[in-house]
Every structure is written in C-alpha cells, then in structure tokens.
Design a protein around this motif. Structure first.
Motif, mmCIF file in Angstrom:
data_model
loop_
_atom_site.group_PDB
_atom_site.id
_atom_site.type_symbol
_atom_site.label_atom_id
_atom_site.label_comp_id
_atom_site.label_asym_id
_atom_site.label_seq_id
_atom_site.Cartn_x
_atom_site.Cartn_y
_atom_site.Cartn_z
ATOM 1 N N LEU A 133 -3.304 -13.974 5.814
ATOM 2 C CA LEU A 133 -4.779 -13.809 6.081
ATOM 3 C C LEU A 133 -5.005 -13.164 7.349
ATOM 4 C CD1 LEU A 133 -6.208 -17.425 4.980
ATOM 5 C CD2 LEU A 133 -6.346 -15.212 3.793
ATOM 6 N N GLY A 134 -4.251 -13.386 8.391
ATOM 7 C CA GLY A 134 -4.454 -12.589 9.511
ATOM 8 C C GLY A 134 -4.039 -11.117 9.424
ATOM 9 N N LEU A 135 -2.956 -10.587 8.960
ATOM 10 C CA LEU A 135 -2.707 -9.484 8.591
ATOM 11 C C LEU A 135 -3.559 -8.588 7.585
ATOM 12 C CD1 LEU A 135 -0.486 -7.074 9.278
ATOM 13 C CD2 LEU A 135 0.867 -8.081 7.313
ATOM 14 N N ALA A 146 -8.919 1.047 -0.772
ATOM 15 C CA ALA A 146 -8.184 1.154 0.555
ATOM 16 C C ALA A 146 -8.231 -0.494 0.841
ATOM 17 C CB ALA A 146 -9.164 1.742 1.546
ATOM 18 N N MET A 147 -9.197 -1.277 0.398
ATOM 19 C CA MET A 147 -9.199 -2.768 0.777
ATOM 20 C C MET A 147 -8.141 -3.275 -0.104
ATOM 21 S SD MET A 147 -13.276 -3.441 0.619
ATOM 22 C CE MET A 147 -13.137 -5.437 0.876
ATOM 23 N N ALA A 148 -7.975 -3.034 -1.517
ATOM 24 C CA ALA A 148 -6.953 -3.669 -2.145
ATOM 25 C C ALA A 148 -5.698 -3.065 -1.725
ATOM 26 C CB ALA A 148 -7.312 -3.088 -3.576
ATOM 27 N N LEU A 149 -5.351 -1.883 -1.088
ATOM 28 C CA LEU A 149 -4.264 -1.540 -0.708
ATOM 29 C C LEU A 149 -3.587 -2.398 0.490
ATOM 30 C CD1 LEU A 149 -1.519 0.498 -1.198
ATOM 31 C CD2 LEU A 149 -3.019 1.965 0.328
ATOM 32 N N MET A 152 -11.716 -0.099 7.466
ATOM 33 C CA MET A 152 -13.134 0.008 7.478
ATOM 34 C C MET A 152 -13.441 0.992 8.668
ATOM 35 S SD MET A 152 -14.672 -1.676 5.365
ATOM 36 C CE MET A 152 -13.398 -1.151 4.248
ATOM 37 N N ILE A 153 -12.789 1.028 9.784
ATOM 38 C CA ILE A 153 -12.749 1.986 10.750
ATOM 39 C C ILE A 153 -12.576 3.574 10.320
ATOM 40 C CG2 ILE A 153 -11.863 2.854 13.083
ATOM 41 C CD1 ILE A 153 -11.376 -0.246 13.700
ATOM 42 N N VAL A 154 -11.492 3.683 9.708
ATOM 43 C CA VAL A 154 -10.910 4.788 8.950
ATOM 44 C C VAL A 154 -11.918 5.484 7.983
ATOM 45 C CG1 VAL A 154 -9.332 5.949 7.476
ATOM 46 C CG2 VAL A 154 -8.655 4.410 9.293
ATOM 47 N N LEU A 157 -5.747 -5.254 8.809
ATOM 48 C CA LEU A 157 -5.688 -4.161 7.995
ATOM 49 C C LEU A 157 -6.990 -3.716 7.592
ATOM 50 C CD1 LEU A 157 -2.348 -4.678 6.189
ATOM 51 C CD2 LEU A 157 -2.708 -3.436 7.993
ATOM 52 N N LEU A 158 -7.657 -4.841 7.066
ATOM 53 C CA LEU A 158 -8.985 -4.402 6.409
ATOM 54 C C LEU A 158 -10.054 -3.821 7.619
ATOM 55 C CD1 LEU A 158 -9.655 -7.548 4.321
ATOM 56 C CD2 LEU A 158 -9.534 -5.062 3.510
ATOM 57 N N VAL A 159 -9.763 -4.323 8.990
ATOM 58 C CA VAL A 159 -10.761 -4.065 9.894
ATOM 59 C C VAL A 159 -10.400 -2.364 10.216
ATOM 60 C CG1 VAL A 159 -11.094 -4.055 12.578
ATOM 61 C CG2 VAL A 159 -11.016 -6.056 11.141
#
Length: 296
Positions: free
Chosen positions: A18-20, A75-78, A29-31, A24-26
C-alpha cells in the motif's frame, strides 16, 4: 488466481504494498499533470462539463478524452502492478495469468461474446426509454474523422479495459485471497470495489457495475487469467462508445430505474454459461515456458 499465493508476513507485505503503491501513484499523477500541459490536443480534465459541442470534427475531440483516460488508467494500473511485483517478489505474469502463457482464445471468446450480447441488448435499452445516438454513424461528423475515431477507440479503450482488469481482477483479487477464500465472496467483494471505483452515485448503475465486476472476477478465477475479462470489458466499452454514445456524453448520477437491471442480469447469466463452458473444456496448465503459444 486464488491459489498458490500465501506470502510470508502477509500483513507486513500488505502495508508495504500500500505504501509503495501510493508513492508510485503520486509520481504517476505528477508526470501525467506535466504531460497534459505538454502534449497538444489533450483535455485539461477527464470529465468535461457536459458533452462536447456538436461540431463536424467532434470525434477528434473525443479522441483526446479517450487518450487521457487510457494514460491515466494505464499508468495507475502499471504503478499498482509494479508495487505488487516488487513487494511480493513475483513476476508480473503471476498477477495476470499465473503459471501459463497468454491465451488468445479466451480473449477472443470474451470479446465476441460481449459484443454480441451488447448488440442484442440495444433494443432492450431503447425499449426502456434510452436515447440512441451512435457516434460512428452520425451524419453530422466528417467522414474522414470516423476511421481515426475507430482506431483511437480500439487503442485507448483496450488500454483502459486492460488496466482496470489488471488492477482489480489481477492484483486486488490475488491480495484479497489472503482474507477471503470462498470464490463467491471474492467475486462480490471485487465487484463492489470495482463499482465504487467509478464514483457513480446512481444505485442502479452501482449494482450493474458490481455484477460486471463479479462475473469478470469469476472468469479470472475459473479460467486462471485475465484474458477473457479483458476481451469482454473491451467489447463492452467499444460497443458503448462506437454505437451508443460518445465518451464525453456518459453521465454519472443518472436517476435510473431498477427495471434497467434486467439486461445486466441477462448478460450475467449468459456470460456465466460461456465461462463455465470454457472452463470445462480442455485446458493446458503447464508452466508458461513449456506451453505452446496461444494455448491454456
């Protein structure tokens, strides 16, 4: 999909996942926020304020929303898949079609079955009072924009459908087997999570998406992979986008009638029968390196 996944220190690994995944999702979203400003033609937001204007080149504008949707979901799924493979020390295949090669037959059957069912259901939706405005055949739009729209739909919606299946019927399903063990409970939980992800307050739409998520979870469990679910999911989205209404015209929070669940129940029953027929047929469970390409 629900066996052979018993990691050591499961709760510690879950916290790490969950932490990782959140980290990665943050980053994702920035990218994506930067790419939206850099790539011309992309809309600034995924949900437009109402349908796009009816112009001869509207289909090209719809392509931008499909591309943005594919980028976000893909991107979210990856990111979720990378987090799962890193924390649990598994190969990506273990969350997609564990222990075997990709099965193109399951994908094709899922696609064809859902496409045919969608075509059968269109008259039922019209009978319930739904409006029909197939984008691909609207005479207002320029002819040359139709093949571009078709290609963009195939690519964008394929990425979007695969992304949702990887996240829910792949990673989430395998992780929830550490808490739930009965296949029916896994299907129900996955369907509810899948429906909640769409943030649609319409209770009828919520139940309909729960049914879809549940039957696609059953397909992943019975067939040992995501291929059938990805094919069916892609066909469902394509039939809606090409032959029912454009992406930007799809609304959430509609005041649907409970009678509109009848077509969804019909689809669920038929898809269940097809899945069981596939599952009862000859299937190859050899490890992927030993299995011929395209077999199960």
């Amino acid at each position: 999909m629900i066996t052979g996944f018993r990691p050591d220190r499961p709760w510690l690994r879950l916290i790490g996942f969950l932490g990782l995944a959140m980290l990665l999702l943050v980053v994702v979203m920035i990218v994506l926020a930067v790419l939206v400003r850099v790539i011309p033609g992309l809309p600034s937001e995924l949900a437009p304020a109402g349908a796009l204007p009816e112009t001869p080149t509207r289909l090209l504008d719809e392509n931008g929303y499909m591309l943005l949707l594919a980028m976000i979901l893909g991107a979210m799924a990856l990111a979720i898949l990378i987090a799962a493979t890193t924390v649990y020390g598994r190969k990506m295949r273990d969350f997609l079609w564990p222990g075997r090669a990709f099965n193109a037959w399951d994908f094709g059957v899922g696609f064809v079955a859902m496409a045919c069912l969608s075509a059968i259901l269109f008259p039922m939706y019209l009978w319930n009072g739904s409006e029909w405005a197939p984008p691909l055949f609207d005479p207002l739009y320029e002819d040359w924009t139709r093949p571009v729209f078709l290609l963009a739909s195939l690519v964008g919606l394929c990425i979007a459908a695969a992304a949702e299946e990887v996240a829910f019927r792949g990673v989430v399903l395998r992780l929830t087997t550490q808490v739930l063990h009965h296949p029916v409970l896994l299907c129900l939980a996955n369907g509810i999570l899948f429906s909640a992800f769409h943030l649609d307050p319409d209770p009828v739409a919520f139940v309909a998406r729960t049914l879809s998520g549940a039957i696609w979870t059953w397909a992943a469990i019975r067939l040992g992979g995501l291929e059938f679910a990805v094919g069916a999911h892609l066909a469902n989205n394509l039939m809606i986008t090409l032959f029912w209404e454009p992406l930007s015209a799809m609304e959430v929070g509609r005041d649907s009638q409970w009678s509109q669940l009848a077509p969804e129940l019909f689809v669920t029953v038929v898809m269940l029968a097809i899945i069981e027929r596939l599952a009862d047929g000859p299937r190859d469970w050899r490890p992927a390196p030993l299995a011929p390409r395209g077999t199960t």
